[in-house]
Design a protein around this motif. Structure first.
Motif, mmCIF file in Angstrom:
data_model
loop_
_atom_site.group_PDB
_atom_site.id
_atom_site.type_symbol
_atom_site.label_atom_id
_atom_site.label_comp_id
_atom_site.label_asym_id
_atom_site.label_seq_id
_atom_site.Cartn_x
_atom_site.Cartn_y
_atom_site.Cartn_z
ATOM 1 N N VAL A 54 0.844 -1.190 0.000
ATOM 2 C CA VAL A 54 0.000 0.000 0.000
ATOM 3 C C VAL A 54 0.883 1.246 0.000
ATOM 4 O O VAL A 54 1.907 1.288 0.703
ATOM 5 C CB VAL A 54 -0.926 0.019 1.232
ATOM 6 N N GLY A 55 0.488 2.273 -0.789
ATOM 7 C CA GLY A 55 1.249 3.505 -0.858
ATOM 8 C C GLY A 55 0.402 4.741 -0.621
ATOM 9 O O GLY A 55 -0.767 4.796 -1.025
ATOM 10 N N HIS A 56 0.995 5.738 0.058
ATOM 11 C CA HIS A 56 0.359 7.043 0.303
ATOM 12 C C HIS A 56 1.004 8.041 -0.649
ATOM 13 O O HIS A 56 2.122 8.487 -0.440
ATOM 14 C CB HIS A 56 0.600 7.432 1.761
ATOM 15 N N LEU A 57 0.280 8.424 -1.710
ATOM 16 C CA LEU A 57 0.835 9.294 -2.746
ATOM 17 C C LEU A 57 0.025 10.576 -2.922
ATOM 18 O O LEU A 57 0.011 11.163 -3.995
ATOM 19 C CB LEU A 57 0.906 8.535 -4.078
ATOM 20 N N ASP A 65 -3.471 6.040 8.930
ATOM 21 C CA ASP A 65 -3.364 4.651 9.357
ATOM 22 C C ASP A 65 -4.092 3.807 8.310
ATOM 23 O O ASP A 65 -5.168 4.186 7.842
ATOM 24 C CB ASP A 65 -4.008 4.423 10.728
ATOM 25 N N VAL A 66 -3.484 2.699 7.935
ATOM 26 C CA VAL A 66 -4.027 1.859 6.858
ATOM 27 C C VAL A 66 -4.465 0.518 7.442
ATOM 28 O O VAL A 66 -3.746 -0.089 8.250
ATOM 29 C CB VAL A 66 -2.978 1.625 5.757
ATOM 30 N N ARG A 67 -5.625 0.054 7.011
ATOM 31 C CA ARG A 67 -6.119 -1.257 7.428
ATOM 32 C C ARG A 67 -6.639 -2.021 6.221
ATOM 33 O O ARG A 67 -7.380 -1.480 5.410
ATOM 34 C CB ARG A 67 -7.233 -1.125 8.471
ATOM 35 N N LEU A 68 -6.238 -3.293 6.135
ATOM 36 C CA LEU A 68 -6.802 -4.212 5.154
ATOM 37 C C LEU A 68 -7.674 -5.202 5.911
ATOM 38 O O LEU A 68 -7.216 -5.858 6.856
ATOM 39 C CB LEU A 68 -5.711 -4.958 4.389
ATOM 40 N N THR A 69 -8.933 -5.290 5.483
ATOM 41 C CA THR A 69 -9.904 -6.143 6.169
ATOM 42 C C THR A 69 -10.469 -7.152 5.191
ATOM 43 O O THR A 69 -10.865 -6.798 4.077
ATOM 44 C CB THR A 69 -11.058 -5.295 6.745
ATOM 45 N N SER A 70 -10.493 -8.402 5.596
ATOM 46 C CA SER A 70 -11.072 -9.445 4.758
ATOM 47 C C SER A 70 -12.585 -9.292 4.728
ATOM 48 O O SER A 70 -13.220 -9.189 5.788
ATOM 49 C CB SER A 70 -10.688 -10.826 5.294
ATOM 50 N N LEU A 71 -13.169 -9.267 3.534
ATOM 51 C CA LEU A 71 -14.625 -9.169 3.444
ATOM 52 C C LEU A 71 -15.301 -10.453 3.882
ATOM 53 O O LEU A 71 -16.475 -10.464 4.219
ATOM 54 C CB LEU A 71 -15.031 -8.814 2.006
ATOM 55 N N TYR A 85 3.231 10.929 3.321
ATOM 56 C CA TYR A 85 3.323 11.100 1.875
ATOM 57 C C TYR A 85 4.639 10.541 1.334
ATOM 58 O O TYR A 85 5.722 10.821 1.841
ATOM 59 C CB TYR A 85 3.219 12.586 1.527
ATOM 60 N N GLY A 86 4.505 9.739 0.282
ATOM 61 C CA GLY A 86 5.685 9.166 -0.355
ATOM 62 C C GLY A 86 6.108 7.823 0.180
ATOM 63 O O GLY A 86 7.076 7.249 -0.313
ATOM 64 N N GLN A 87 5.403 7.299 1.168
ATOM 65 C CA GLN A 87 5.778 6.011 1.728
ATOM 66 C C GLN A 87 4.955 4.880 1.124
ATOM 67 O O GLN A 87 3.745 5.013 0.897
ATOM 68 C CB GLN A 87 5.616 6.005 3.245
ATOM 69 N N VAL A 88 5.642 3.772 0.858
ATOM 70 C CA VAL A 88 5.017 2.566 0.318
ATOM 71 C C VAL A 88 5.450 1.402 1.192
ATOM 72 O O VAL A 88 6.632 1.253 1.500
ATOM 73 C CB VAL A 88 5.439 2.324 -1.149
ATOM 74 N N SER A 89 4.508 0.584 1.584
ATOM 75 C CA SER A 89 4.808 -0.510 2.513
ATOM 76 C C SER A 89 5.541 -1.645 1.818
ATOM 77 O O SER A 89 5.651 -1.694 0.595
ATOM 78 C CB SER A 89 3.507 -1.044 3.118
ATOM 79 N N ALA A 132 -3.235 5.442 -2.816
ATOM 80 C CA ALA A 132 -4.125 6.594 -2.786
ATOM 81 C C ALA A 132 -3.324 7.753 -3.358
ATOM 82 O O ALA A 132 -2.184 7.998 -2.939
ATOM 83 C CB ALA A 132 -4.572 6.890 -1.374
ATOM 84 N N TYR A 133 -3.891 8.464 -4.329
ATOM 85 C CA TYR A 133 -3.137 9.521 -4.994
ATOM 86 C C TYR A 133 -4.060 10.692 -5.305
ATOM 87 O O TYR A 133 -5.286 10.583 -5.256
ATOM 88 C CB TYR A 133 -2.470 9.006 -6.270
ATOM 89 N N GLY A 134 -3.453 11.825 -5.649
ATOM 90 C CA GLY A 134 -4.224 13.023 -5.979
ATOM 91 C C GLY A 134 -4.363 13.938 -4.777
ATOM 92 O O GLY A 134 -4.016 13.593 -3.649
ATOM 93 N N LYS A 135 -4.876 15.138 -5.035
ATOM 94 C CA LYS A 135 -5.119 16.085 -3.952
ATOM 95 C C LYS A 135 -6.238 15.573 -3.044
ATOM 96 O O LYS A 135 -7.114 14.809 -3.470
ATOM 97 C CB LYS A 135 -5.478 17.455 -4.527
#
Length: 283
Positions: A54-57, A65-71, A85-89, A132-135
């Motif tokens: 996952v990346g914050h762009l 804070d990022v969460r991945l949840t199984s549906l 900003y600029g970090q990718v896991s 996630a990207y853009g303003k």
């Protein structure tokens, strides 16, 4: 003197109908055995996995804070705290299936409304990058399929993700004139270019006069790399490189070691090892 006793066994011929019946029974037993031994393979296929990072762009979105949840079951399977900003896991290996990825303001409660959320699908043996990207006012998410095919000997593979909001498109070439990407549109990922392993100087060109820059990268032999093109603090563009996979296509290796799922302690990500940090790239 004892005399030798010779014994003889007389074999009666098996009736033709009985022989056919025995052959049918034997075939049935073999078929059942084959089906029995194939069952674990089917189970293995059911438990196949893929990889997600996952990346914050988004340049004007604060730490998240990022969460991945199984549906399926609603279990949180991956968490990252204070992603800037600029970090990718790094990549997280997950069972195939559908997941929800959500980003909330750093430190907010788990029930807070996400800044953005999206549904993603993890496919067997497939690595993907979710960003996630853009303003912030027009925040988007997209999924890039990553190709970790092993490069030829003494070479590296490299591609471009164009997430700089200050230019509608960006071109990147090496100092020797090898194109990494030409006029890559905003929000896209280019194909992979093959270059010789070693140190390279890259020239970036955008649509605006300020959107030009140079960057130095050191590409390890057998590595696969992504160049994330981002905004810098001066209204121009910069590159943050990440190693997708270092000489392996079995277990993807991301640029930063961040988190490890719901069972791990939550830690703040660090920037890509072996490359300049995003902060350094802006000075």
């Amino acid at each position: 003197m004892a005399s030798a006793i010779e014994t003889r066994t007389t074999r009666r011929p098996v009736p033709k109908r009985l022989a056919i019946l025995l052959a049918v029974v034997a075939a049935a037993i073999l078929a059942l055995g084959a089906a029995f031994f194939q069952a674990p393979a089917a189970n293995a296929a059911g438990s196949a996995t893929g990889w997600v990072r996952v990346g914050h762009l988004s340049p004007d979105t604060k730490s998240v804070d990022v969460r991945l949840t199984s549906l399926k079951g609603g279990q949180v399977v991956y968490e990252l705290d204070n992603v800037t900003y600029g970090q990718v896991s790094s990549y997280k290996q997950l069972p195939v299936g559908t997941y929800s990825v959500s980003m909330t303001s750093a430190g907010a409660s788990a029930t807070s409304k996400p800044v953005i959320s999206a549904s993603i699908t993890v496919a067997s043996g497939k690595p993907i990058t979710v960003v996630a990207y853009g303003k912030n006012a027009d925040l988007k998410t997209t999924v890039f399929e990553d190709d970790l095919t092993k490069p030829a000997a003494d070479t590296a593979r490299i591609r471009l993700v164009q997430a700089a909001t200050v230019s509608k498109s960006v071109s990147v070439a090496t100092s020797t004139g090898t194109w990494v990407a030409q006029n890559a549109p905003y929000g896209s990922a280019s194909g992979y270019a093959s270059v010789g392993a070693g140190k390279w100087t890259l020239d970036l060109t955008g649509k605006k006069k300020a959107a030009t820059a140079t960057a130095s990268v050191n590409l390890a032999s057998g590595s696969i790399n992504t160049l994330f093109v981002l905004d810098n603090a001066k209204g121009g563009i910069t590159i943050v490189p990440a190693v997708d996979s270092a000489a392996t296509t079995t277990t993807p290796k991301g640029g930063v070691q961040t988190g490890g799922g719901y069972e791990a302690t939550h830690e703040a990500p660090t920037f890509f090892g072996g490359f300049r940090t995003f902060a350094e790239a802006n000075h």
